[in-house]
Design a protein around this motif. Sequence first.
Motif, PDB file in Angstrom:
ATOM      1  N   LYS A 170       0.873  -1.427   0.352  1.00 16.11           N
ATOM      2  CA  LYS A 170       0.231   0.129  -0.738  1.00 16.11           C
ATOM      3  C   LYS A 170       0.594   1.584  -0.051  1.00 16.11           C
ATOM      4  CE  LYS A 170      -3.498  -2.258   2.180  1.00 16.11           C
ATOM      5  NZ  LYS A 170      -4.561  -2.634   3.780  1.00 16.11           N
ATOM      6  N   TYR A 171       1.992   1.160   0.137  1.00 17.42           N
ATOM      7  CA  TYR A 171       2.875   2.135   0.658  1.00 17.42           C
ATOM      8  C   TYR A 171       4.139   2.224  -0.182  1.00 17.42           C
ATOM      9  CZ  TYR A 171      -0.557   3.586   4.069  1.00 17.42           C
ATOM     10  OH  TYR A 171      -1.772   3.978   4.589  1.00 17.42           O
ATOM     11  N   TYR A 172       5.227   2.486  -0.217  1.00 16.78           N
ATOM     12  CA  TYR A 172       6.598   3.716  -0.920  1.00 16.78           C
ATOM     13  C   TYR A 172       7.250   4.277   0.337  1.00 16.78           C
ATOM     14  CZ  TYR A 172       5.684   7.445  -3.721  1.00 16.78           C
ATOM     15  OH  TYR A 172       6.421   8.748  -3.692  1.00 16.78           O
ATOM     16  N   THR A 173       8.248   4.032   0.405  1.00 17.89           N
ATOM     17  CA  THR A 173       9.357   5.303   1.423  1.00 17.89           C
ATOM     18  C   THR A 173      10.037   5.699   0.704  1.00 17.89           C
ATOM     19  OG1 THR A 173       8.938   2.741   2.814  1.00 17.89           O
ATOM     20  CG2 THR A 173      10.032   4.024   3.474  1.00 17.89           C
ATOM     21  N   ILE A 174      10.635   6.939   1.168  1.00 18.20           N
ATOM     22  CA  ILE A 174      11.409   7.416   1.209  1.00 18.20           C
ATOM     23  C   ILE A 174      11.893   8.222   2.144  1.00 18.20           C
ATOM     24  CG2 ILE A 174      10.479   8.969  -1.136  1.00 18.20           C
ATOM     25  CD1 ILE A 174       9.394  11.010   1.288  1.00 18.20           C
ATOM     26  N   PHE A 175      13.197   8.787   2.531  1.00 24.60           N
ATOM     27  CA  PHE A 175      14.144   8.530   3.720  1.00 24.60           C
ATOM     28  C   PHE A 175      14.481  10.407   3.926  1.00 24.60           C
ATOM     29  CE2 PHE A 175      13.726   4.353   3.962  1.00 24.60           C
ATOM     30  CZ  PHE A 175      14.339   4.088   5.022  1.00 24.60           C
ATOM     31  N   ARG A 176      14.484  10.556   4.970  1.00 23.43           N
ATOM     32  CA  ARG A 176      15.236  11.747   5.498  1.00 23.43           C
ATOM     33  C   ARG A 176      16.022  11.782   5.969  1.00 23.43           C
ATOM     34  NH1 ARG A 176      10.196  14.042   3.587  1.00 23.43           N
ATOM     35  NH2 ARG A 176      10.162  14.675   1.929  1.00 23.43           N
ATOM     36  N   GLU A 177      17.073  12.118   6.256  1.00 28.18           N
ATOM     37  CA  GLU A 177      18.172  12.084   7.891  1.00 28.18           C
ATOM     38  C   GLU A 177      18.364  10.518   8.028  1.00 28.18           C
ATOM     39  OE1 GLU A 177      17.302  14.941  10.188  1.00 28.18           O
ATOM     40  OE2 GLU A 177      17.812  16.430   9.565  1.00 28.18           O
ATOM     41  N   LYS A 178      17.669   9.263   7.494  1.00 32.99           N
ATOM     42  CA  LYS A 178      17.911   8.079   7.480  1.00 32.99           C
ATOM     43  C   LYS A 178      16.612   7.692   8.147  1.00 32.99           C
ATOM     44  CE  LYS A 178      22.256   7.968   9.095  1.00 32.99           C
ATOM     45  NZ  LYS A 178      23.582   8.036   9.726  1.00 32.99           N
ATOM     46  N   LYS A 179      15.649   8.466   8.158  1.00 37.48           N
ATOM     47  CA  LYS A 179      14.425   7.865   8.522  1.00 37.48           C
ATOM     48  C   LYS A 179      13.579   7.814   7.773  1.00 37.48           C
ATOM     49  CE  LYS A 179      15.340  10.756  12.682  1.00 37.48           C
ATOM     50  NZ  LYS A 179      14.941  11.877  13.525  1.00 37.48           N
ATOM     51  N   PRO A 180      12.049   6.413   7.527  1.00 36.30           N
ATOM     52  CA  PRO A 180      11.777   6.140   6.877  1.00 36.30           C
ATOM     53  C   PRO A 180      10.627   7.759   6.624  1.00 36.30           C
ATOM     54  CG  PRO A 180      11.405   4.831   8.014  1.00 36.30           C
ATOM     55  CD  PRO A 180      12.821   5.690   9.141  1.00 36.30           C
TER      56      PRO A 180
END
Length: 269
Positions: free
Chosen positions: A254-264
Amino acid sequence: MIRADYHLHTNFSSDSETPMESMILEGIRRGLKTICFTEHHDIDYPDNPDHLDFLLDLPSYKETLFHLKEKYKHQIEVCFGIELGLMPHTLTQCQEFARREEFDFIIGSTHIVDSVDPYETCYFETYPLKQGLQKYFEHILKNVSSFYDYCVYGHLDYAARYIKDKSFQFSYKDYCDLLDEILKKIIENGKGIEVNTAGLKYGMSDPNPHHEILQRYLELGGEILTIGSDGHCPEHMAYDFQKIPDFLKDLGFKYYTIFREKKPCFEKL
């Protein structure tokens, strides 16, 4: 629509000649909201016919990236990433490298098995197809069992891209014990995997990894899933991204992921 490409290379990677700014401008043209550069850094990459060393000039990379990140901040989000080529004997060096910098995102990848990149024709000339994939997965298991400084593991069946026998068909059951162990370790350690559309560019029926691997990842409780083109030039950015939402929804994601500062951060498909 997938509007984030989390696997991109420029001329800071040994196998690309594309200026970073050209990739950013193409990302804007394609309507992407976020891109993450993941330049290669493969410590002790073996000698090869193309004389590529895959060692990153980190200071120059950072200087260029953060300059362009600021320049285009009102048009596109640019994230600071790395693709670490992992080998069992370099994991301590990779850990030290990963912890020195405040990366937004780290891909852990296996490119080398027994001092050979499966990209090289000699790999599958040395090992029969199933044995070659088996050895590749065995090396991934060694890496994920000892290395934890990554966000997602890249192109889990990378070696399959370079199988020239068009009659070969991947079957999860041929490697199920090994792949289950890999996926369980990734999940237990709070990491994810990527959907890498370069598999489609290479003429495969699925992106990397094969849909049976993705399906099993979900069954085992895996949720973290980034999308990357593995693009090394502008025309390959967001490659076949239009196919990915339905492909993943059909598998149950249902979802995909992006990361900022190694946080999903989870984005709806």
